[in-house]
Structure formats: structure tokens, C-alpha cells
Scaffold this motif. Structure first.
Motif, short mmCIF file in Angstrom:
data_model
loop_
_atom_site.label_atom_id
_atom_site.label_comp_id
_atom_site.label_asym_id
_atom_site.label_seq_id
_atom_site.Cartn_x
_atom_site.Cartn_y
_atom_site.Cartn_z
N LEU A 96 -5.74 -3.34 13.24
CA LEU A 96 -4.34 -3.46 12.86
C LEU A 96 -4.19 -3.00 11.42
N VAL A 97 -3.13 -2.27 11.13
CA VAL A 97 -2.77 -2.00 9.75
C VAL A 97 -1.51 -2.82 9.48
N ALA A 98 -1.66 -3.82 8.63
CA ALA A 98 -0.55 -4.70 8.31
C ALA A 98 0.02 -4.31 6.96
N LYS A 99 1.31 -4.22 6.89
CA LYS A 99 1.98 -4.02 5.61
C LYS A 99 2.32 -5.40 5.08
N LEU A 100 1.72 -5.74 3.94
CA LEU A 100 1.92 -7.04 3.33
C LEU A 100 2.80 -6.89 2.09
N ARG A 101 3.85 -7.67 2.02
CA ARG A 101 4.69 -7.68 0.82
C ARG A 101 4.14 -8.74 -0.13
N ILE A 102 3.75 -8.29 -1.32
CA ILE A 102 3.23 -9.17 -2.37
C ILE A 102 4.35 -9.36 -3.38
N THR A 103 4.80 -10.60 -3.55
CA THR A 103 5.90 -10.91 -4.47
C THR A 103 5.36 -11.69 -5.65
N ASN A 104 5.71 -11.24 -6.83
CA ASN A 104 5.29 -11.87 -8.07
C ASN A 104 6.48 -12.61 -8.69
N PRO A 105 6.51 -13.95 -8.59
CA PRO A 105 7.61 -14.71 -9.17
C PRO A 105 7.42 -15.02 -10.66
N ASN A 106 6.41 -14.42 -11.27
CA ASN A 106 6.07 -14.72 -12.66
C ASN A 106 6.77 -13.78 -13.64
N PRO A 107 6.92 -14.21 -14.90
CA PRO A 107 7.57 -13.37 -15.90
C PRO A 107 6.68 -12.27 -16.46
N GLU A 108 5.44 -12.19 -16.01
CA GLU A 108 4.51 -11.14 -16.44
C GLU A 108 4.01 -10.37 -15.22
N GLY A 109 3.84 -9.05 -15.38
CA GLY A 109 3.30 -8.23 -14.30
C GLY A 109 1.81 -8.48 -14.11
N LEU A 110 1.31 -8.16 -12.93
CA LEU A 110 -0.11 -8.33 -12.62
C LEU A 110 -0.64 -7.04 -12.01
N THR A 111 -1.89 -6.71 -12.32
CA THR A 111 -2.56 -5.59 -11.68
C THR A 111 -3.60 -6.17 -10.74
N ILE A 112 -3.52 -5.78 -9.48
CA ILE A 112 -4.41 -6.28 -8.44
C ILE A 112 -5.39 -5.19 -8.07
N ASP A 113 -6.65 -5.56 -7.91
CA ASP A 113 -7.71 -4.61 -7.59
C ASP A 113 -8.33 -4.98 -6.24
N GLY A 114 -7.52 -4.90 -5.19
CA GLY A 114 -8.02 -5.17 -3.85
C GLY A 114 -7.84 -6.61 -3.42
N GLY A 115 -8.17 -6.84 -2.15
CA GLY A 115 -8.06 -8.19 -1.61
C GLY A 115 -8.78 -8.30 -0.28
N SER A 116 -9.06 -9.54 0.09
CA SER A 116 -9.66 -9.80 1.41
C SER A 116 -8.86 -10.91 2.07
N PHE A 117 -8.72 -10.83 3.40
CA PHE A 117 -7.84 -11.72 4.12
C PHE A 117 -8.48 -12.16 5.43
N LYS A 118 -7.98 -13.26 5.96
CA LYS A 118 -8.33 -13.72 7.30
C LYS A 118 -7.03 -13.91 8.07
#
Length: 146
Positions: free
Chosen positions: A59-81
Motif C-alpha cells: 500500500l502507498v498511503a498518503k499521510l497528512r502530517i500537521t504541525n500545531p507548533n509555532p516553529e517549523g520542523l524538518t523530518i528525516d523519514g519515519g517508520s510506522f505500523k
């Protein structure tokens, strides 16, 4: 975070340790204006099934990542179950490096591999239920080192 309607309950969580890692990495990088971080929200935006074999479904899932914080974040990958009725049926990853601006969201692709035997066993029980839960749990990794 829980979503409910008469048919489906979806549980989508990000591990608390990831949020603590975000706070620690940002703190070590000298971000003194940053207080405690709110957990990122992850919701399922879409699913595409590119491959089905006897033993496994991709499956290719499109995941929406929402940042409710006042600072931006840089993400370098992820793992999920991936869970169906609170039982793991597959695992997924994204190797994308992406940024989530402050008070904003972005959509990323995560590739999941589902064990067909495990999923079929879950579906048998699900067809007899009025409610079904599904969820994605995992970790997102920040750039930088400790």
C-alpha cells in the motif's frame, strides 16, 4: 487522536518518545524560544494499492502530517505500523526528508507492506462487527544528532 462515526473508529498516534526527541534535538540546536512541543498529528489522506502478491500487499498511503507548533520542523523519514482492530497487520516507512512549516501541514507517501494472511484473519472477525478500528502508529525522525 480519535475519529469516530457509526462505522469506523480510526486511531492515529505518534510515539511520545518522538516528540521528546524533537524537543531534545531542537533544544540542543540552541532554540531557546521553544517551549514544549505539541505532538504532531498524522491522518490518513489516501491509499493506493500498487501491488498484490500471494503473501503480501503493498500500500502507498498518503499521510497528512500537521504541525500545531509555532516553529517549523524538518523530518528525516519515519517508520510506522498499521493496525486493524488494534492488531498489527503491516509495517511502513518513508525515507523522505521534508519540512512541516509552523502551524501548517504537508502530505507524504509512506509505503506499507501488509501480511495477507494476517489481514485475512482480521477481516474474518471484522465482518461480524458493527465497528472497526484502524490506525497508524509510528515515529518520525528529525535531522541532526544528539
Amino acid at each position: 487522536m480519535r475519529y469516530s462515526n457509526p462505522r469506523v473508529r480510526s486511531t492515529v498516534r505518534i510515539a511520545r518518545s518522538s516528540v521528546m526527541a524533537f524537543a531534545l534535538v531542537l533544544g540542543l540546536n540552541g532554540c531557546s524560544t521553544m517551549g514544549s512541543l505539541e505532538p504532531l498529528e498524522v491522518t490518513l489522506s489516501n491509499i493506493h494499492i500498487p501491488e498484490v502478491t500471494v503473501f503480501e500487499t503493498t500500500l502507498v498511503a498518503k499521510l497528512r502530517i500537521t504541525n500545531p507548533n509555532p516553529e517549523g520542523l524538518t523530518i528525516d523519514g519515519g517508520s510506522f505500523k498499521l493496525y486493524l482492530d488494534d492488531k498489527k497487520v503491516g509495517t511502513g516507512t518513508t525515507s523522505e526528508t521534508f519540512s512541516v512549516d509552523r502551524l501548517d501541514s504537508t502530505v507524504v507517501d509512506a509505503v506499507f507492506h501488509i501480511n495477507n494472511a494476517s489481514a485475512i484473519l482480521r477481516l474474518k472477525d471484522i465482518f461480524q462487527q458493527k465497528e472497526v478500528s484502524y490506525g497508524v502508529r509510528g515515529s518520525l525522525f528529525t535531522q541532526g544528532s544528539f
